[in-house]
Design a protein around this motif. Structure first.
Motif, mmCIF file in Angstrom:
data_model
loop_
_atom_site.group_PDB
_atom_site.id
_atom_site.type_symbol
_atom_site.label_atom_id
_atom_site.label_comp_id
_atom_site.label_asym_id
_atom_site.label_seq_id
_atom_site.Cartn_x
_atom_site.Cartn_y
_atom_site.Cartn_z
ATOM 1 N N ASN A 30 -33.192 -10.135 -14.198
ATOM 2 C CA ASN A 30 -34.586 -10.509 -14.415
ATOM 3 C C ASN A 30 -34.773 -12.014 -14.593
ATOM 4 O OD1 ASN A 30 -35.734 -7.897 -14.286
ATOM 5 N ND2 ASN A 30 -35.021 -7.475 -16.364
ATOM 6 N N LEU A 31 -33.810 -12.656 -15.226
ATOM 7 C CA LEU A 31 -33.905 -14.102 -15.443
ATOM 8 C C LEU A 31 -33.780 -14.863 -14.127
ATOM 9 C CD1 LEU A 31 -34.101 -16.294 -17.688
ATOM 10 C CD2 LEU A 31 -31.589 -16.302 -17.741
ATOM 11 N N GLN A 32 -32.935 -14.352 -13.213
ATOM 12 C CA GLN A 32 -32.705 -14.987 -11.917
ATOM 13 C C GLN A 32 -32.412 -16.490 -12.056
ATOM 14 O OE1 GLN A 32 -32.797 -13.690 -8.455
ATOM 15 N NE2 GLN A 32 -32.283 -11.910 -9.706
ATOM 16 N N PRO A 33 -31.348 -16.847 -12.798
ATOM 17 C CA PRO A 33 -31.007 -18.269 -12.933
ATOM 18 C C PRO A 33 -30.584 -18.853 -11.588
ATOM 19 C CG PRO A 33 -29.211 -16.896 -13.732
ATOM 20 C CD PRO A 33 -30.355 -15.971 -13.442
ATOM 21 N N ASP A 34 -30.677 -20.161 -11.477
ATOM 22 C CA ASP A 34 -30.248 -20.828 -10.245
ATOM 23 C C ASP A 34 -28.736 -20.961 -10.188
ATOM 24 O OD1 ASP A 34 -32.874 -21.787 -8.923
ATOM 25 O OD2 ASP A 34 -33.105 -22.307 -11.034
ATOM 26 N N MET A 35 -28.081 -20.819 -11.351
ATOM 27 C CA MET A 35 -26.618 -20.866 -11.399
ATOM 28 C C MET A 35 -26.136 -20.245 -12.701
ATOM 29 S SD MET A 35 -24.103 -24.157 -10.960
ATOM 30 C CE MET A 35 -24.846 -24.460 -9.368
ATOM 31 N N VAL A 36 -24.934 -19.633 -12.644
ATOM 32 C CA VAL A 36 -24.287 -19.107 -13.851
ATOM 33 C C VAL A 36 -22.961 -19.830 -14.023
ATOM 34 C CG1 VAL A 36 -23.242 -17.078 -14.940
ATOM 35 C CG2 VAL A 36 -25.386 -16.846 -13.651
ATOM 36 N N ILE A 37 -22.705 -20.295 -15.253
ATOM 37 C CA ILE A 37 -21.415 -20.914 -15.589
ATOM 38 C C ILE A 37 -20.804 -20.048 -16.686
ATOM 39 C CG2 ILE A 37 -20.242 -22.961 -16.474
ATOM 40 C CD1 ILE A 37 -22.661 -24.598 -15.454
ATOM 41 N N SER A 38 -19.688 -19.395 -16.376
ATOM 42 C CA SER A 38 -19.135 -18.407 -17.305
ATOM 43 C C SER A 38 -17.668 -18.662 -17.612
ATOM 44 C CB SER A 38 -19.283 -16.992 -16.709
ATOM 45 O OG SER A 38 -18.642 -16.033 -17.534
ATOM 46 N N ASP A 39 -17.324 -18.496 -18.887
ATOM 47 C CA ASP A 39 -15.913 -18.467 -19.271
ATOM 48 C C ASP A 39 -15.294 -17.184 -18.721
ATOM 49 O OD1 ASP A 39 -13.590 -19.304 -20.466
ATOM 50 O OD2 ASP A 39 -14.061 -18.456 -22.428
ATOM 51 N N VAL A 40 -13.973 -17.200 -18.518
ATOM 52 C CA VAL A 40 -13.290 -15.998 -18.046
ATOM 53 C C VAL A 40 -12.925 -15.095 -19.217
ATOM 54 C CG1 VAL A 40 -11.191 -15.128 -16.968
ATOM 55 C CG2 VAL A 40 -12.426 -17.006 -15.914
ATOM 56 N N MET A 41 -12.326 -15.650 -20.253
ATOM 57 C CA MET A 41 -11.830 -14.841 -21.379
ATOM 58 C C MET A 41 -12.952 -14.607 -22.389
ATOM 59 S SD MET A 41 -8.784 -14.138 -20.538
ATOM 60 C CE MET A 41 -8.122 -13.479 -22.067
ATOM 61 N N MET A 42 -13.520 -13.390 -22.391
ATOM 62 C CA MET A 42 -14.581 -13.026 -23.337
ATOM 63 C C MET A 42 -14.439 -11.557 -23.708
ATOM 64 S SD MET A 42 -17.963 -14.829 -21.663
ATOM 65 C CE MET A 42 -17.728 -13.957 -20.102
ATOM 66 N N PRO A 43 -14.916 -11.170 -24.898
ATOM 67 C CA PRO A 43 -14.876 -9.753 -25.284
ATOM 68 C C PRO A 43 -15.920 -8.939 -24.525
ATOM 69 C CG PRO A 43 -16.021 -11.049 -26.951
ATOM 70 C CD PRO A 43 -15.455 -12.035 -25.956
ATOM 71 N N GLU A 44 -15.741 -7.642 -24.496
ATOM 72 C CA GLU A 44 -16.662 -6.651 -23.907
ATOM 73 C C GLU A 44 -16.707 -6.708 -22.374
ATOM 74 O OE1 GLU A 44 -20.314 -5.512 -25.988
ATOM 75 O OE2 GLU A 44 -19.912 -7.198 -27.349
ATOM 76 N N MET A 45 -17.044 -7.860 -21.817
ATOM 77 C CA MET A 45 -16.977 -8.023 -20.367
ATOM 78 C C MET A 45 -16.578 -9.459 -20.070
ATOM 79 S SD MET A 45 -19.909 -7.872 -17.386
ATOM 80 C CE MET A 45 -20.481 -6.222 -17.744
ATOM 81 N N VAL A 49 -3.664 -19.522 -13.322
ATOM 82 C CA VAL A 49 -3.778 -19.492 -11.860
ATOM 83 C C VAL A 49 -4.261 -18.130 -11.378
ATOM 84 C CG1 VAL A 49 -2.512 -19.710 -9.696
ATOM 85 C CG2 VAL A 49 -1.976 -21.235 -11.604
ATOM 86 N N GLU A 50 -3.722 -17.052 -11.973
ATOM 87 C CA GLU A 50 -4.121 -15.700 -11.553
ATOM 88 C C GLU A 50 -5.603 -15.463 -11.782
ATOM 89 O OE1 GLU A 50 -1.767 -12.621 -13.241
ATOM 90 O OE2 GLU A 50 0.101 -13.297 -12.308
ATOM 91 N N GLN A 51 -6.120 -15.980 -12.907
ATOM 92 C CA GLN A 51 -7.544 -15.832 -13.184
ATOM 93 C C GLN A 51 -8.383 -16.533 -12.113
ATOM 94 O OE1 GLN A 51 -8.283 -17.296 -17.127
ATOM 95 N NE2 GLN A 51 -7.393 -15.501 -18.134
ATOM 96 N N LYS A 52 -7.925 -17.731 -11.716
ATOM 97 C CA LYS A 52 -8.660 -18.480 -10.693
ATOM 98 C C LYS A 52 -8.685 -17.708 -9.368
ATOM 99 C CE LYS A 52 -7.333 -22.850 -12.836
ATOM 100 N NZ LYS A 52 -6.438 -24.022 -12.777
ATOM 101 N N ILE A 53 -7.543 -17.156 -9.007
ATOM 102 C CA ILE A 53 -7.463 -16.393 -7.757
ATOM 103 C C ILE A 53 -8.350 -15.150 -7.828
ATOM 104 C CG2 ILE A 53 -5.936 -15.027 -6.283
ATOM 105 C CD1 ILE A 53 -3.695 -17.041 -7.037
ATOM 106 N N ASP A 54 -8.260 -14.426 -8.966
ATOM 107 C CA ASP A 54 -9.080 -13.221 -9.142
ATOM 108 C C ASP A 54 -10.560 -13.568 -9.073
ATOM 109 O OD1 ASP A 54 -6.860 -11.659 -9.405
ATOM 110 O OD2 ASP A 54 -6.938 -11.536 -11.602
ATOM 111 N N GLY A 55 -10.925 -14.676 -9.728
ATOM 112 C CA GLY A 55 -12.324 -15.088 -9.752
ATOM 113 C C GLY A 55 -12.851 -15.425 -8.371
ATOM 114 N N LEU A 56 -12.071 -16.168 -7.605
ATOM 115 C CA LEU A 56 -12.494 -16.546 -6.255
ATOM 116 C C LEU A 56 -12.536 -15.328 -5.339
ATOM 117 C CD1 LEU A 56 -10.546 -19.913 -5.881
ATOM 118 C CD2 LEU A 56 -13.007 -19.627 -6.190
ATOM 119 N N GLU A 57 -11.605 -14.394 -5.542
ATOM 120 C CA GLU A 57 -11.598 -13.177 -4.714
ATOM 121 C C GLU A 57 -12.815 -12.297 -4.990
ATOM 122 O OE1 GLU A 57 -7.835 -11.316 -5.365
ATOM 123 O OE2 GLU A 57 -6.894 -12.327 -3.658
ATOM 124 N N THR A 58 -13.328 -12.328 -6.205
ATOM 125 C CA THR A 58 -14.504 -11.517 -6.526
ATOM 126 C C THR A 58 -15.801 -12.202 -6.100
ATOM 127 O OG1 THR A 58 -14.584 -12.453 -8.765
ATOM 128 C CG2 THR A 58 -13.448 -10.352 -8.488
#
Length: 249
Positions: free
Chosen positions: A44-59, A88-97
């Motif tokens: 609903n917010l429809q931001p122009d960009m999302v900047i997210s940390d990888v390591m977080m609880p719940e999701m 490095v694995e997180q970066k690869i996983d993130g780019l693959e998704t």
């Protein structure tokens, strides 16, 4: 008020506040404490960009990236992931998704600001690309596969109903199984056009092709591409091509 909206997703409140302080002179900034909180906001917010940390609880950020890039409502939104320097694995996983970029913590704020600016500039280039490549059969727009399918379906529906002057945004929304609000945001971000402008520019591109290749006169072309008033057709055509339809022909 018209500045791009950035959503910061991180479970560290001090870090979120630092990001807001650093970016708020350039952008509108909102925050969410984890991926779950972010996902309740993003559609609903429809931001122009999302900047997210990888390591977080719940999701975590990888899961958030996967949800964003596989949902037609949000697949167009650029996403930058923040990862640990050695992850490095997180970066690869993130780019693959489907994440658009990543940056390693700790980082210099100027580097992040540059990455944000470059990704937003890519959106502007995509708008130019749409205008250039839609003539007359628009199949070369470089966007994500999910968005590509949506735009291709939208273009085909408009082209199949080209001669109908009563074609509406509501009808197009229903055909694409999206609400009018989501369709408005989606087309505006991807093509730089509102749904009404999107329909009109496809009509005008087809009109340009007919003026160039057929023996039809201007009024005949206007009716054939769905304008029920040749005067309006001529006005919009001149806005698009900087010449009148007769001069173009």
């Amino acid at each position: 008020e018209n500045a791009p909206l950035i959503l910061i997703v991180d479970d560290n409140e001090d870090f979120c506040n630092l990001m807001i302080d650093s970016l708020s002179s350039l952008y509108r900034v909102e925050k969410a404490v984890n991926g779950v909180a972010a996902w309740t906001l993003i559609p609903n917010l429809q931001p122009d960009m999302v900047i997210s940390d990888v390591m977080m609880p719940e999701m975590d950020g990888i899961q958030l990236a996967r949800m964003m890039k596989t949902d037609i409502r949000t697949s167009h939104i650029p996403l930058i992931l923040l990862t640990a320097l050695s992850a490095v694995e997180q970066k690869i996983d993130g780019l693959e998704t489907g994440a658009d970029d990543y940056i390693s913590k700790p980082f210099h704020m100027d580097v992040l600001i540059l990455k944000i600016r470059k990704l937003l500039e890519l959106t502007e280039k995509r708008h130019e690309q749409f205008n250039q490549q839609i003539d007359p059969s628009p199949s070369m727009i470089k966007i994500t596969s999910l968005d590509q399918k949506l735009i291709a379906k939208a273009i085909k529906y408009v082209e199949d109903n080209m001669s109908r002057s009563d074609l509406t945004v509501e009808e197009l929304s229903k055909e694409l199984a999206m609400s009018r609000v989501y369709l408005y945001k989606k087309l505006t971000v991807i093509t730089g056009k509102t749904p009404i402008e999107f329909i009109r520019v496809i009509r005008l591109k087809r009109a340009a092709q007919l003026l160039k290749e057929s023996q039809l006169n201007v009024s005949q072309v206007a009716y054939k591409v769905g304008f029920n008033n040749p005067k309006y057709f001529s006005r919009y055509f001149k806005e698009q091509y900087n010449v009148s339809p007769s001069e173009y022909k």
